[in-house]
Structures are given as C-alpha cells and as structure tokens.
Enzyme design. Structure first.
Site, PDB file in Angstrom:
ATOM      1  N   TYR A 165       0.823  -1.211   0.000  1.00 22.42           N
ATOM      2  CA  TYR A 165       0.000   0.000   0.000  1.00 22.42           C
ATOM      3  C   TYR A 165       0.859   1.263   0.000  1.00 22.42           C
ATOM      4  O   TYR A 165       0.468   2.288  -0.541  1.00 22.42           O
ATOM      5  CB  TYR A 165      -0.917   0.031   1.233  1.00 22.42           C
ATOM      6  N   LYS A 181       3.135 -15.322   1.894  1.00 23.32           N
ATOM      7  CA  LYS A 181       3.484 -16.146   0.725  1.00 23.32           C
ATOM      8  C   LYS A 181       4.997 -16.296   0.700  1.00 23.32           C
ATOM      9  O   LYS A 181       5.687 -15.756  -0.168  1.00 23.32           O
ATOM     10  CB  LYS A 181       2.983 -15.458  -0.554  1.00 23.32           C
ATOM     11  N   ASP A 227      -2.786 -18.035   0.221  1.00 22.49           N
ATOM     12  CA  ASP A 227      -3.809 -18.587  -0.676  1.00 22.49           C
ATOM     13  C   ASP A 227      -4.520 -19.774  -0.024  1.00 22.49           C
ATOM     14  O   ASP A 227      -5.746 -19.886  -0.066  1.00 22.49           O
ATOM     15  CB  ASP A 227      -3.205 -18.960  -2.045  1.00 22.49           C
ATOM     16  N   ASP A 277      -6.449  -7.172   3.505  1.00 23.58           N
ATOM     17  CA  ASP A 277      -7.568  -6.525   2.809  1.00 23.58           C
ATOM     18  C   ASP A 277      -8.462  -7.593   2.184  1.00 23.58           C
ATOM     19  O   ASP A 277      -9.687  -7.577   2.356  1.00 23.58           O
ATOM     20  CB  ASP A 277      -7.009  -5.580   1.737  1.00 23.58           C
ATOM     21  N   ASP A 308     -12.301  -9.333   3.659  1.00 25.65           N
ATOM     22  CA  ASP A 308     -13.559  -9.305   2.909  1.00 25.65           C
ATOM     23  C   ASP A 308     -14.165 -10.706   2.840  1.00 25.65           C
ATOM     24  O   ASP A 308     -15.378 -10.881   2.951  1.00 25.65           O
ATOM     25  CB  ASP A 308     -13.358  -8.768   1.486  1.00 25.65           C
TER      26      ASP A 308
HETATM   27  C1  IPM Z   1     -10.520  -1.484   3.383  1.00 25.28           C
HETATM   28  C2  IPM Z   1     -10.731  -0.811   2.057  1.00 25.28           C
HETATM   29  C3  IPM Z   1      -9.581   0.145   1.814  1.00 25.28           C
HETATM   30  C4  IPM Z   1      -8.316  -0.676   1.719  1.00 25.28           C
HETATM   31  C5  IPM Z   1      -9.755   1.073   0.594  1.00 25.28           C
HETATM   32  C6  IPM Z   1     -11.033   1.874   0.672  1.00 25.28           C
HETATM   33  C7  IPM Z   1      -8.580   1.970   0.402  1.00 25.28           C
HETATM   34  O1  IPM Z   1     -10.876  -1.761   1.054  1.00 25.28           O
HETATM   35  O2  IPM Z   1     -10.393  -0.763   4.396  1.00 25.28           O
HETATM   36  O3  IPM Z   1     -10.485  -2.709   3.422  1.00 25.28           O
HETATM   37  O4  IPM Z   1      -7.976  -1.199   0.648  1.00 25.28           O
HETATM   38  O5  IPM Z   1      -7.634  -0.798   2.742  1.00 25.28           O
HETATM   39 MG    MG Z   2     -10.970  -3.782   1.749  1.00 27.83          MG
END
Ligand code: IPM
Ligand code: MG
Length: 370
Positions: free
Chosen positions: A141, A192, A225, A249, A253
């Site tokens: 990042y 990884k 993975d 990240d 999700d």
């Molecule tokens: C998260 C989001 C952010 C990230 C974006 C909005 C920059 O996806 O907080 O998970 O990638 O960290």
């Molecule tokens: Mg995210």
C-alpha cells in the site's frame, strides 16, 4: 468526568446516514453519565468537493488531537475521474499513515440469528468468532517506488513495492499474540513465503516473537492462498489471523462475507500506546464501503457503524461493560427479527437505517440501566 473528544468523519455514500445513528447511541451514553463531545469534518469525495483534497490539513489536525476518530465510508462513481493523489480513498490512507494506525482489528462474528444469511452452510458459520489482525501502514500500500513509468513506443511499466521491516512485523505480531491471550490462545500467520521475500521475513519474525515472548500461544503458519481456501472450507478452525496489508484486505472481505452481510462488521485501527500517557491514536470504521447504489435511500444497515462504536468503547476508553451491553443490544435486536434489507429473512420485520438505529439505542439503554 471530562467529556471524551470524538472526531466524526462520515464521508461519502451511506457514511453520513449510518453515522447519524451513532449519535443516538452517544446520547444514551451521555444520559448514563459518560459524555462524549463530537466534532464533524469532511473526508473522501465530500472533502474533495469542498476543497480539492481528500482530507484537509485542518481536519487532519483535528483527527490527530481527538481521543478517537469514527469514520463512515469514502468513494463513489462521482469521483471516478479525479486525480489519483486526491481520490477519496487517499483521505483514508493518509489518516492511517499520519496517525500511524498500524494495527487493524477486523472481527468476523456470525450472529446466530444471521447464520442462514451466509453463503456457507449454517453449521460451518454458526457461532463463528475470528479476529483478523491486518498490518495497516506498510506493505504494498505504501512501499516506494509506486509509479507508472513511460517506456516509450506505447509501453509503460506499473510498479508497486511490497516492503516490510523487522519492527513492523514484530509490533503487529505482538498485537495478534496479545489478543489471542484474551481469546482462544491461537494465532495463524499468513504470508506467501514460497514466492515473496517479505513472506520469508514475515514468517521468520512472527515465529521468533512467538517462541521468545508468547510460548503460551499456539502459532500456526499458512500460505495466504491456502488460508483463503481454509476460510471458506472450515472457518471455525481460526482464532486470530495475522497478516500483511494486502492479504489482510482480501482475507477480511472473505471473512466478512462468511457472517452473512458486509453490513455487520466493524473494525478498529490502532496506533502504538504513547509511552508517557498510554493513550493510543485510534480510528473506528465499518468494513463495508460507501455503497453508492443505496446511498440516500435510508435502507443502509447501520450495525457495522454502531458495532465500530462498541469497539471504540472497548479499545479507546476501556468501557468494557458498555461495549458488551451495546454488542448484546445488537444481537438482541437481530434475535427479535428486526432487519434491514441486506439481512432480511422470511418472517422478520424489515426496517430502514433510522429505525434500526432507534431499536439498537433503545435496547442498549435498557441493558445499561438493568
Ligand atoms: C478497506 C478498504 C480500503 C483498503 C480502501 C477503501 C482503500 O478496502 O479498508 O479494506 O484497501 O484498505
Ligand atoms: Mg478492503
């Protein structure tokens, strides 16, 4: 007791309407003798529209001075064309970087009332309680160089740099081990190392910290993975997962969706405790994004935002009793069948954002006074 100072950054999309529900919970806390002072500022596209930046220096200063920051969401198609440096997400990344919020805690809890909303079978997710600890201020990042270079003849080269130093891995590993001690005593580290040098170093440092400082915590390593695969195959095997910024990240999700809806999950982003005051900078935000498709229609689920406030009570103010009462209020409201559209199920009562906020705040007040 002096009022604690909060900076509210509602942002874009459903950010403002879900943030409005936070006010109801803060009002309950005020009546119960725990006053919070709030100030509101702009971030993301809203800040760009107002002053051409995704967060202004003035508002950054407010964030640095606040006892805690509550963040809604940023982004939306309206800002698709704005320059990369001032895109809405840049405001969030600047907050994380400038406030040095290296530790991102993302719990994925499956409320029993919602187990059928998961895309996995109920028995795989019912009672799920995992905590993803994501490194938040390093890795790809922020690594340099980060650029697109023109090579001529119609060719370009895009570069992002994945970089980690020992201290960054040590401090996030310690956060994960400490939290595991308060939970089920197990940490799974994901990287990884079969492809990436940062993965080799990550694995080595986490192993050493575990061996030297946390012998009582069970440490396990998984390639990232395979970790993603195990998260959907048998998620209840995990307690605390520690991983880097980019894998965190993605994996968070996945973990979020196991629980039925992205609209349910809070997060905390914490800095290191100040050596003299013990105070740590902190920002709390829902894991869901700005959901531009439903913004302004009053149907968004405010639970992730309210649960982020519960995390704030716990991690910034040590108000454990209040945090637990707020989490129990959320569970109780779901249990009685009150649902926003994203988690609606047959036989339940569908409500909008404001009604859900009212229901949780009312239940919270009853639990606090019980
Ligand atoms: C998260 C989001 C952010 C990230 C974006 C909005 C920059 O996806 O907080 O998970 O990638 O960290
Ligand atoms: Mg995210």
């Amino acid at each position: 007791m002096a009022a604690r100072k909060l900076l509210l950054l509602p942002g874009d999309g459903i950010g403002p309407e879900t943030m409005a529900e936070v006010g109801k919970v803060l009002a309950v806390l005020g009546r119960a003798g725990s006053p919070f002072e709030t100030e509101t500022a702009l971030v993301g596209g809203a800040a760009y529209d107002a002053h051409g930046q995704s967060i202004s220096d003035g508002d950054m200063a407010l964030a640095m001075a606040a006892d805690a920051v509550l963040f809604g969401a940023v982004g939306g198609p309206k800002w698709d064309g704005v320059p990369y440096e001032v895109r809405p997400e840049a405001g969030l990344l600047r907050l994380r970087k400038d406030m040095a919020l290296f530790a991102n805690l993302r719990p994925a809890i499956c409320y029993p009332a919602l187990a059928d909303a998961s895309s996995l079978k109920r028995e795989l997710v019912d009672g799920l309680d995992i905590l993803i600890v994501r490194e938040l201020t390093g890795g790809v990042y922020f690594g340099e160089p980060k650029e697109i270079v023109d090579l001529g003849q119609g060719q370009k080269r895009g570069v992002d740099t994945q970089v980690y130093e020992t201290y960054e891995i040590e401090r996030i590993a310690r956060v994960a081990f400490e939290l595991a001690r308060t939970r089920h005593g197990k940490v799974t580290s994901m990287e990884k190392r079969n492809v990436m040098k940062t993965g080799v170093l990550w694995n080595e440092v986490v192993s050493r910290v575990g061996r030297d400082e946390y012998r009582d915590v069970r440490l396990e390593h998984m390639l990232a993975d395979a970790g993603g695969m195990q998260l959907v195959r048998n998620p209840k095997q995990f307690d605390v997962i520690v991983t880097d910024n980019l894998f965190g990240d993605m994996l968070s999700d996945i973990a979020a969706m196991l629980t039925g809806s992205l609209g349910m999950l809070p997060s905390a982003s914490l800095g290191a405790p100040d050596s003299s005051t013990g105070r740590r900078r902190a920002l709390y935000e829902p894991v869901h994004g700005s959901a531009p498709d439903i913004a302004g229609t009053g149907v968004a689920n405010p639970i992730a935002m309210i649960a982020s406030l519960a995390m704030m009570l716990r991690y910034s103010f040590e108000m454990t009793r209040e945090a637990e009462a707020l989490e129990r209020a959320i569970a109780a409201v779901l249990e009685e069948g009150t649902r926003t559209a994203d988690i609606m199920a047959p036989g339940c009562r569908q409500v909008g954002t404001a009604e859900m906020g009212d229901a949780v705040a009312a239940r919270f007040e009853r639990l606090l006074n019980a």
